[in-house]
Design a protein around this motif. Structure first.
Motif, PDB file in Angstrom:
ATOM      1  N   GLN A 128       0.864  -1.183   0.000  1.00 21.56           N
ATOM      2  CA  GLN A 128       0.000   0.000   0.000  1.00 21.56           C
ATOM      3  C   GLN A 128       0.903   1.235   0.000  1.00 21.56           C
ATOM      4  O   GLN A 128       1.618   1.471   0.966  1.00 21.56           O
ATOM      5  N   ASN A 129       0.890   1.978  -1.106  1.00 23.72           N
ATOM      6  CA  ASN A 129       1.707   3.184  -1.217  1.00 23.72           C
ATOM      7  C   ASN A 129       0.798   4.399  -1.057  1.00 23.72           C
ATOM      8  O   ASN A 129      -0.129   4.576  -1.831  1.00 23.72           O
ATOM      9  N   GLN A 130       1.072   5.211  -0.030  1.00 23.85           N
ATOM     10  CA  GLN A 130       0.278   6.411   0.233  1.00 23.85           C
ATOM     11  C   GLN A 130       1.136   7.647  -0.006  1.00 23.85           C
ATOM     12  O   GLN A 130       2.266   7.716   0.483  1.00 23.85           O
ATOM     13  N   THR A 131       0.592   8.618  -0.748  1.00 22.80           N
ATOM     14  CA  THR A 131       1.279   9.900  -0.918  1.00 22.80           C
ATOM     15  C   THR A 131       0.328  11.018  -0.519  1.00 22.80           C
ATOM     16  O   THR A 131      -0.881  10.950  -0.775  1.00 22.80           O
ATOM     17  N   TRP A 132       0.890  12.034   0.157  1.00 20.37           N
ATOM     18  CA  TRP A 132       0.122  13.203   0.594  1.00 20.37           C
ATOM     19  C   TRP A 132       1.098  14.319   0.918  1.00 20.37           C
ATOM     20  O   TRP A 132       2.175  14.063   1.422  1.00 20.37           O
ATOM     21  N   ASP A 133       0.716  15.539   0.608  1.00 24.59           N
ATOM     22  CA  ASP A 133       1.519  16.720   0.972  1.00 24.59           C
ATOM     23  C   ASP A 133       3.013  16.546   0.688  1.00 24.59           C
ATOM     24  O   ASP A 133       3.855  16.946   1.493  1.00 24.59           O
ATOM     25  N   GLY A 134       3.351  15.928  -0.428  1.00 27.73           N
ATOM     26  CA  GLY A 134       4.764  15.744  -0.760  1.00 27.73           C
ATOM     27  C   GLY A 134       5.455  14.651   0.034  1.00 27.73           C
ATOM     28  O   GLY A 134       6.673  14.483  -0.044  1.00 27.73           O
ATOM     29  N   LYS A 135       4.693  13.876   0.832  1.00 29.78           N
ATOM     30  CA  LYS A 135       5.272  12.785   1.626  1.00 29.78           C
ATOM     31  C   LYS A 135       4.816  11.455   1.055  1.00 29.78           C
ATOM     32  O   LYS A 135       3.843  11.381   0.303  1.00 29.78           O
ATOM     33  N   GLU A 136       5.515  10.396   1.453  1.00 26.69           N
ATOM     34  CA  GLU A 136       5.177   9.060   0.959  1.00 26.69           C
ATOM     35  C   GLU A 136       5.475   8.017   2.029  1.00 26.69           C
ATOM     36  O   GLU A 136       6.483   8.095   2.721  1.00 26.69           O
ATOM     37  N   THR A 137       4.566   7.063   2.180  1.00 25.36           N
ATOM     38  CA  THR A 137       4.786   5.939   3.084  1.00 25.36           C
ATOM     39  C   THR A 137       4.315   4.663   2.406  1.00 25.36           C
ATOM     40  O   THR A 137       3.457   4.708   1.525  1.00 25.36           O
ATOM     41  N   ASN A 138       4.898   3.549   2.807  1.00 24.95           N
ATOM     42  CA  ASN A 138       4.474   2.242   2.293  1.00 24.95           C
ATOM     43  C   ASN A 138       4.065   1.348   3.448  1.00 24.95           C
ATOM     44  O   ASN A 138       4.700   1.358   4.506  1.00 24.95           O
ATOM     45  N   ILE A 139       3.008   0.586   3.227  1.00 25.72           N
ATOM     46  CA  ILE A 139       2.581  -0.430   4.177  1.00 25.72           C
ATOM     47  C   ILE A 139       2.624  -1.760   3.426  1.00 25.72           C
ATOM     48  O   ILE A 139       1.949  -1.921   2.414  1.00 25.72           O
ATOM     49  N   GLU A 140       3.477  -2.661   3.895  1.00 23.73           N
ATOM     50  CA  GLU A 140       3.648  -3.956   3.235  1.00 23.73           C
ATOM     51  C   GLU A 140       3.023  -5.035   4.105  1.00 23.73           C
ATOM     52  O   GLU A 140       3.334  -5.149   5.283  1.00 23.73           O
ATOM     53  N   ARG A 141       2.146  -5.826   3.485  1.00 24.25           N
ATOM     54  CA  ARG A 141       1.528  -6.937   4.205  1.00 24.25           C
ATOM     55  C   ARG A 141       1.948  -8.237   3.541  1.00 24.25           C
ATOM     56  O   ARG A 141       1.882  -8.359   2.332  1.00 24.25           O
ATOM     57  N   GLU A 142       2.381  -9.202   4.364  1.00 25.61           N
ATOM     58  CA  GLU A 142       2.699 -10.513   3.810  1.00 25.61           C
ATOM     59  C   GLU A 142       2.359 -11.598   4.818  1.00 25.61           C
ATOM     60  O   GLU A 142       2.306 -11.356   6.016  1.00 25.61           O
ATOM     61  N   ILE A 143       2.103 -12.782   4.284  1.00 20.36           N
ATOM     62  CA  ILE A 143       1.796 -13.925   5.135  1.00 20.36           C
ATOM     63  C   ILE A 143       3.100 -14.696   5.344  1.00 20.36           C
ATOM     64  O   ILE A 143       3.747 -15.114   4.390  1.00 20.36           O
ATOM     65  N   THR A 144       3.493 -14.865   6.620  1.00 21.14           N
ATOM     66  CA  THR A 144       4.698 -15.605   6.976  1.00 21.14           C
ATOM     67  C   THR A 144       4.342 -16.552   8.111  1.00 21.14           C
ATOM     68  O   THR A 144       3.832 -16.106   9.147  1.00 21.14           O
ATOM     69  N   ASP A 145       4.596 -17.835   7.919  1.00 17.98           N
ATOM     70  CA  ASP A 145       4.289 -18.850   8.939  1.00 17.98           C
ATOM     71  C   ASP A 145       2.849 -18.737   9.439  1.00 17.98           C
ATOM     72  O   ASP A 145       2.588 -18.843  10.638  1.00 17.98           O
ATOM     73  N   GLY A 146       1.921 -18.471   8.518  1.00 19.74           N
ATOM     74  CA  GLY A 146       0.508 -18.389   8.885  1.00 19.74           C
ATOM     75  C   GLY A 146       0.094 -17.086   9.557  1.00 19.74           C
ATOM     76  O   GLY A 146      -1.059 -16.912   9.917  1.00 19.74           O
ATOM     77  N   LYS A 147       1.038 -16.179   9.737  1.00 20.51           N
ATOM     78  CA  LYS A 147       0.731 -14.881  10.354  1.00 20.51           C
ATOM     79  C   LYS A 147       0.730 -13.798   9.289  1.00 20.51           C
ATOM     80  O   LYS A 147       1.435 -13.894   8.285  1.00 20.51           O
ATOM     81  N   LEU A 148      -0.059 -12.760   9.521  1.00 18.25           N
ATOM     82  CA  LEU A 148      -0.064 -11.591   8.639  1.00 18.25           C
ATOM     83  C   LEU A 148       0.883 -10.573   9.258  1.00 18.25           C
ATOM     84  O   LEU A 148       0.631 -10.049  10.343  1.00 18.25           O
ATOM     85  N   ILE A 149       2.004 -10.334   8.585  1.00 20.87           N
ATOM     86  CA  ILE A 149       3.006  -9.392   9.071  1.00 20.87           C
ATOM     87  C   ILE A 149       2.831  -8.097   8.286  1.00 20.87           C
ATOM     88  O   ILE A 149       2.893  -8.082   7.056  1.00 20.87           O
ATOM     89  N   THR A 150       2.583  -7.009   9.011  1.00 23.64           N
ATOM     90  CA  THR A 150       2.383  -5.706   8.385  1.00 23.64           C
ATOM     91  C   THR A 150       3.550  -4.804   8.755  1.00 23.64           C
ATOM     92  O   THR A 150       3.795  -4.578   9.944  1.00 23.64           O
ATOM     93  N   LYS A 151       4.273  -4.306   7.742  1.00 23.06           N
ATOM     94  CA  LYS A 151       5.378  -3.373   7.977  1.00 23.06           C
ATOM     95  C   LYS A 151       4.941  -2.000   7.493  1.00 23.06           C
ATOM     96  O   LYS A 151       4.573  -1.832   6.332  1.00 23.06           O
ATOM     97  N   CYS A 152       4.977  -1.028   8.400  1.00 24.04           N
ATOM     98  CA  CYS A 152       4.664   0.362   8.075  1.00 24.04           C
ATOM     99  C   CYS A 152       5.999   1.090   7.949  1.00 24.04           C
ATOM    100  O   CYS A 152       6.758   1.149   8.919  1.00 24.04           O
ATOM    101  N   ILE A 153       6.273   1.624   6.752  1.00 30.01           N
ATOM    102  CA  ILE A 153       7.609   2.162   6.465  1.00 30.01           C
ATOM    103  C   ILE A 153       7.521   3.631   6.075  1.00 30.01           C
ATOM    104  O   ILE A 153       6.814   4.000   5.135  1.00 30.01           O
ATOM    105  N   MET A 154       8.239   4.476   6.823  1.00 27.42           N
ATOM    106  CA  MET A 154       8.334   5.908   6.514  1.00 27.42           C
ATOM    107  C   MET A 154       9.800   6.271   6.627  1.00 27.42           C
ATOM    108  O   MET A 154      10.351   6.382   7.727  1.00 27.42           O
ATOM    109  N   GLY A 155      10.475   6.411   5.471  1.00 25.98           N
ATOM    110  CA  GLY A 155      11.913   6.684   5.495  1.00 25.98           C
ATOM    111  C   GLY A 155      12.628   5.512   6.145  1.00 25.98           C
ATOM    112  O   GLY A 155      12.450   4.369   5.745  1.00 25.98           O
ATOM    113  N   ASP A 156      13.413   5.798   7.203  1.00 22.77           N
ATOM    114  CA  ASP A 156      14.144   4.712   7.866  1.00 22.77           C
ATOM    115  C   ASP A 156      13.412   4.205   9.108  1.00 22.77           C
ATOM    116  O   ASP A 156      13.951   3.416   9.872  1.00 22.77           O
TER     117      ASP A 156
END
Length: 134
Positions: free
Chosen positions: A95-123
């Motif tokens: 999920q790539n979100q852009t607003w006011d010149g900013k950008e963030t990504n939210i990555e969802r993946e299934i690992t070992d039966g779990k839904l792992i969600t990574k919210c990433i903004m820069g570092d």
């Protein structure tokens, strides 16, 4: 396809979410609530290939409906108005979100039966883990 994400998911852990919320510009009061909230995620797909992700908690319920690779306007749980595109990348729902010149990504993946969600903004990366209910 998105089918492996379909179902109801219950959050079991959240790491570094306060730092992520700070990085995207969420105010103190909203962060306090966000840190205490453990939402359930409901993911479904209809016959036309429209994906629905509903995040439900005692604090707030948000819902987005989209087709992969098609930009749409999203109002986030913290009331940002974003232009969002959802893609499938190596089995991850991104999920790539852009607003006011900013950008963030939210990555969802299934690992070992779990839904792992990574919210990433820069570092800054927050990791939220969900298990399937039922």
């Amino acid at each position: 396809m998105v089918d492996k994400f379909v179902g109801t998911w219950k959050m079991i852990s959240s790491e570094n979410f306060d730092d992520y919320m700070k990085a995207i510009g969420v105010g103190f009061a909203t962060r306090q609530v966000g840190n205490r909230t453990k939402p359930n995620l409901m993911v479904s797909v209809d016959d036309q290939g429209v994906v629905c992700i509903k995040s439900q908690s005692t604090f707030k319920t948000t819902e987005i409906r989209f087709k992969l690779n098609e930009p749409f306007e999203e109002t986030t749980a913290d009331d940002r108005k974003t232009r969002t595109v959802m893609t499938l990348d190596n089995g991850k729902l991104v999920q790539n979100q852009t607003w006011d010149g900013k950008e963030t990504n939210i990555e969802r993946e299934i690992t070992d039966g779990k839904l792992i969600t990574k919210c990433i903004m820069g570092d800054v990366v927050a990791v939220r883990t969900y298990v399937r209910e039922g």
